[in-house]
Design a protein around this motif. Structure first.
Motif, mmCIF file in Angstrom:
data_model
loop_
_atom_site.group_PDB
_atom_site.id
_atom_site.type_symbol
_atom_site.label_atom_id
_atom_site.label_comp_id
_atom_site.label_asym_id
_atom_site.label_seq_id
_atom_site.Cartn_x
_atom_site.Cartn_y
_atom_site.Cartn_z
ATOM 1 N N TRP A 7 39.252 21.120 21.885
ATOM 2 C CA TRP A 7 39.439 22.560 21.741
ATOM 3 C C TRP A 7 38.699 23.090 20.533
ATOM 4 N N TRP A 42 35.869 26.021 20.756
ATOM 5 C CA TRP A 42 35.981 27.264 20.001
ATOM 6 C C TRP A 42 34.827 27.418 19.025
ATOM 7 N N TYR A 53 32.602 30.713 19.277
ATOM 8 C CA TYR A 53 32.469 31.631 18.140
ATOM 9 C C TYR A 53 31.023 31.695 17.653
#
Length: 138
Positions: free
Chosen positions: A76, A80, A84
């Motif tokens: 995860w 992310w 981002y």
């Protein structure tokens, strides 16, 4: 239905990896494509390559085999991070184009090589900071 989801996921991952990989290869292999704007495009392509290579394949591998909780958190975090980074790289590219359109005569002086490097560094440092703080806070 699950089979179609798997086929679609792998197809999108392969297309994302191949497309962004070819952009990176083309810009890096041709000397005349070394421009300030293409530096932002390379940053965006690397982030999107990471998204394509990490989101669905890691989801697929975690469904196939049982993974530990720590491994799932790492997956995860990587997802992310690239997500981002993709958004912040796109924002840097948009800012570069905005400056080029609004102040075309000042663009070459304002957007120096060091400023481009700093903007790309910040567009990757922000996601690293977000992912690191969220990883250690949970």
């Amino acid at each position: 239905m699950e089979t179609w989801f798997t086929i679609l996921g792998w197809t999108l991952s392969i297309v994302a990896a191949a497309g962004n990989g070819s952009i990176i290869f083309l810009v890096c292999s041709k000397r005349r494509l070394f421009t300030k704007t293409n530096a932002f495009i390379i940053s965006l392509a690397v982030a999107d390559l990471g998204v394509g290579a990490s989101v669905f394949p890691s989801e697929f591998s975690s469904e196939i085999g049982k993974t530990s909780h720590n491994s799932t958190n790492n997956q995860w975090g990587i997802r992310w991070l690239f997500g981002y980074a993709s958004v912040t790289s796109l924002c840097s590219l948009v800012l570069d184009r905005y400056v080029a359109i609004v102040t075309p005569l000042k663009y070459l002086n304002f957007m120096s090589r060091s400023r481009v490097i700093k903007m790309i560094f910040v567009s990757w440092a922000i996601p690293v900071g977000f992912v690191t703080t969220s990883f250690f806070s949970s």
